[in-house]
Design an enzyme around this catalytic site. Sequence first.
Site, short mmCIF file in Angstrom:
data_model
loop_
_atom_site.label_atom_id
_atom_site.label_comp_id
_atom_site.label_asym_id
_atom_site.label_seq_id
_atom_site.Cartn_x
_atom_site.Cartn_y
_atom_site.Cartn_z
N PHE A 1 38.53 33.18 46.25
CA PHE A 1 39.19 31.95 45.90
C PHE A 1 40.69 31.87 46.20
O PHE A 1 41.66 31.75 45.69
CB PHE A 1 39.34 31.79 44.27
CG PHE A 1 37.86 31.90 43.51
CD1 PHE A 1 37.11 31.07 43.51
CD2 PHE A 1 37.48 33.07 43.02
CE1 PHE A 1 35.82 31.01 43.02
CE2 PHE A 1 36.22 33.20 42.61
CZ PHE A 1 35.22 32.21 42.38
N CYS A 11 42.23 30.95 34.57
CA CYS A 11 43.46 30.19 34.42
C CYS A 11 42.86 29.12 33.28
O CYS A 11 43.39 28.00 33.21
CB CYS A 11 44.00 29.41 35.49
SG CYS A 11 42.61 28.40 36.52
N1 SAH Z 1 44.89 32.28 44.76
C1 SAH Z 1 45.14 30.76 45.08
C2 SAH Z 1 44.74 29.61 44.08
C3 SAH Z 1 43.24 29.79 43.81
S1 SAH Z 1 42.88 28.30 42.99
C4 SAH Z 1 46.58 30.89 45.53
O1 SAH Z 1 47.06 32.11 45.12
O2 SAH Z 1 46.89 30.03 45.80
C5 SAH Z 1 41.07 28.08 43.44
C6 SAH Z 1 40.28 28.15 44.55
O3 SAH Z 1 38.93 28.29 44.42
C7 SAH Z 1 40.57 26.64 45.14
O4 SAH Z 1 41.03 26.83 46.60
C8 SAH Z 1 39.11 26.17 45.36
O5 SAH Z 1 38.93 25.68 46.67
C9 SAH Z 1 38.13 27.52 45.31
N2 SAH Z 1 37.05 27.37 44.88
C10 SAH Z 1 36.40 26.71 43.80
N3 SAH Z 1 35.03 27.22 43.59
C11 SAH Z 1 34.85 27.84 44.56
C12 SAH Z 1 33.50 28.62 44.94
N4 SAH Z 1 32.71 28.47 44.11
N5 SAH Z 1 33.54 29.29 46.11
C13 SAH Z 1 34.69 29.62 46.98
N6 SAH Z 1 35.69 28.86 46.58
C14 SAH Z 1 35.76 28.30 45.28
#
Ligand code: SAH
Length: 393
Positions: free
Chosen positions: A225, A337
């Site tokens: 993520f 979160c």
């Molecule tokens: N760690 C990041 C924030 C993560 S926010 C930072 O430090 O900026 C969550 C992220 O998860 C988003 O970018 C979204 O696109 C991604 N996401 C959501 N569901 C997902 C999935 N099933 N597989 C991969 N990515 C996913």
Amino acid sequence: MKKVSLRPGKERSLLKRHPWVFESSIARGGGDSGETVRVESADGQFLAWAAFSPKSLIRLRAWSFDEAERIDAGFFQRRIEQAIAMRARLAIASDAWRLIHGEADGLPGLVVDRYGDTLVAQFGSAGAERWKTVIADALLAATGLTRLYERSDAQAREWEGLPVHTGWLRGDGATALTIREHEWQLTLDVAEGHKTGYYLDQRDSRSRFADAVKQYGVKTVLNCFSYTGGFSVAALAGGATQVVSVDSSGPALERAKAHVALNGFAANRHEAWDADVNATLRRCLQEGRRFDAIVLDPPKFAPTAAHAERAARAYKDINRLAFMLLNDGGLLYTFSCSGGISPDLFHKIVAGAGLDAGVDGYIVERLSAAADHPQTVCFPEGDYLKGLGILKR
Ligand code: SAH
């Protein structure tokens, strides 16, 4: 002034200075969308001045518990100045920070992030919406800035029955910006990025992760993520030699790659996988891949406490897989979160995941949102972001 009376016994939460009143607590009265109303207990005692949200389950959000206070331009100016003064006392290692954090700053529904000379606001409640012009003027006056972009496209708008609205509220120009976070340069687009453009709340956790990567001699990192690769840049800065960013957003990963180059790291130290994290963890396990450190920073699986049970299973599953993919002595930085998952419950979920994976670990860090996303004593819901740094035994 319109009046709202609560049912007997339902005054307790406002008396404890918790700013929300649910629809079911109201006996009679109301107002227009976002209108300021006087809230009284069943026996007529003054409780708060609050904004009325006719469509939302959270029917009232308190602006003030002081009967003598007037909810007017001066009120918003004072609250905004107070929020700015609080941030001025923090040592924020960035030129981007959260200026207004809703309930914690006494401005329910309002979120304002500052990226260099640009402000980005989310008006997430009927009350914040109603005072938008006044708030916009007060923000510019208090900061001396001229650019304010509106990103009122969060889910909360729908719950409040408010239409999506995005665009420049004040000033104009490029929405693509560069910020500094710790020693790193990062880019974002306030018109297109998630939330207001970037996840400022993880700033401190990213630097803690960089430190841990260095301290524990981590070489290989799986950043799940990843969004635009904040934790990946941190890992590279900490000395990791191979970092993988996994996200389901192609544009976010393009930016992650650009961030690697922008910060002077060789492109061959980083891979970007446009994929589902769940499937990726399972594939890595099948292929026998292992990592020295894994970051799990998923989106909100439980938007409210009602979703907690399903969310708990989803958190447990990814944490279990991550534990199994870690080398011995490896590091797991795992986050939630979800406001509906308490720090205590999150700890239990991660413990259960470890148990299922047959793995134990030392908790080396307890993490939460950076201090510019403050929590207040009276508003436990503000404790939305929690994380654990775990060293696998
Ligand atoms: N760690 C990041 C924030 C993560 S926010 C930072 O430090 O900026 C969550 C992220 O998860 C988003 O970018 C979204 O696109 C991604 N996401 C959501 N569901 C997902 C999935 N099933 N597989 C991969 N990515 C996913």
